[in-house]
Enzyme design. Structure first.
Site, short mmCIF file in Angstrom:
data_model
loop_
_atom_site.label_atom_id
_atom_site.label_comp_id
_atom_site.label_asym_id
_atom_site.label_seq_id
_atom_site.Cartn_x
_atom_site.Cartn_y
_atom_site.Cartn_z
N CYS A 8 0.87 -1.18 0.00
CA CYS A 8 0.00 0.00 0.00
C CYS A 8 0.91 1.23 0.00
O CYS A 8 2.10 1.12 -0.29
CB CYS A 8 -0.97 -0.01 1.18
N ARG A 14 -3.42 -0.51 5.28
CA ARG A 14 -3.98 -1.61 4.48
C ARG A 14 -3.04 -2.79 4.28
O ARG A 14 -3.44 -3.95 4.45
CB ARG A 14 -4.43 -1.08 3.11
N ASP A 123 -8.65 4.01 0.92
CA ASP A 123 -7.65 4.21 1.97
C ASP A 123 -8.31 4.67 3.26
O ASP A 123 -8.83 5.78 3.34
CB ASP A 123 -6.64 5.26 1.47
P1 4NP Z 1 -1.94 2.97 3.90
O1 4NP Z 1 -2.57 4.38 4.39
O2 4NP Z 1 -1.35 3.24 2.54
O3 4NP Z 1 -3.10 2.04 3.85
O4 4NP Z 1 -0.91 2.61 4.95
C1 4NP Z 1 -1.85 5.59 4.40
C2 4NP Z 1 -1.19 5.98 5.52
C3 4NP Z 1 -0.52 7.20 5.53
C4 4NP Z 1 -0.52 7.99 4.41
C5 4NP Z 1 -1.18 7.59 3.27
C6 4NP Z 1 -1.85 6.38 3.26
N1 4NP Z 1 0.16 9.25 4.42
O5 4NP Z 1 0.09 9.97 3.41
O6 4NP Z 1 0.79 9.61 5.40
#
Ligand code: 4NP
Length: 154
Positions: A8, A14, A123
């Site tokens: 992810c 995720r 997300d």
């Molecule tokens: P993930 O969610 O990709 O599912 O871990 C996110 C967590 C943090 C960020 C973006 C997506 N961020 O931009 O900090």
């Protein structure tokens, strides 16, 4: 050994959820000696951070074992270390194709393409809804495991 990496953006919501859900399925199917599972993020946004509390809540609610882990970024050199890169959405499939220049061995797949849903996993970092994320990840992981069992005659 079939080496699987879930991917992810941040590697805190995720893909760690998919890693632990899939590890549990692999263990229950007695396939731990055939399939190894890790997760990585395409961005360096959350490097070193632990798994998001929303993900941990869902894992605990469903009695899925997890261990403490810290966000790790996918590197170009990782291409040869895995057989499957399973992305949570088309953005991360695209980011991986850029990182690896191309995907010569066709290792990159989107998780819900193994299901009839064939869509991105939203997300929860933005939606705040980890419950829908869990349901979709569970569905996708079950379908992906069935695919591996059939394809590799496990
Ligand atoms: P993930 O969610 O990709 O599912 O871990 C996110 C967590 C943090 C960020 C973006 C997506 N961020 O931009 O900090």
């Amino acid at each position: 050994m079939i080496r699987v990496c879930f991917v992810c953006l941040g590697n805190i919501c995720r893909s760690p959820m998919a890693e632990f859900v899939f590890k549990d399925m692999v263990k229950k199917a007695n396939l731990e000696d055939k399939i190894s599972v890790l997760s990585r993020g395409t961005s360096d946004e959350e490097l070193g951070k632990s798994v998001h509390s929303g993900t941990i809540n869902e894992l605990e609610r469903h009695h899925i074992p997890y261990t403490l882990r810290y966000a790790t970024q996918l590197k170009k050199e990782d291409y040869d270390s895995f057989d499957y890169f399973i992305s949570v959405d088309s953005l991360n499939s695209r980011l991986m194709r850029n990182l690896f220049i191309h995907d010569k061995d066709l290792k990159i797949h989107r998780l819900l393409d193994f299901t009839s849903l064939k869509k991105d996993i939203a997300d929860p970092w933005y939606t705040g809804n980890f419950t829908v994320t869990y349901q979709e990840i569970e569905l996708g992981c079950q379908a992906f495991l069935n695919y591996l069992i059939e394809k590799h005659s496990l």
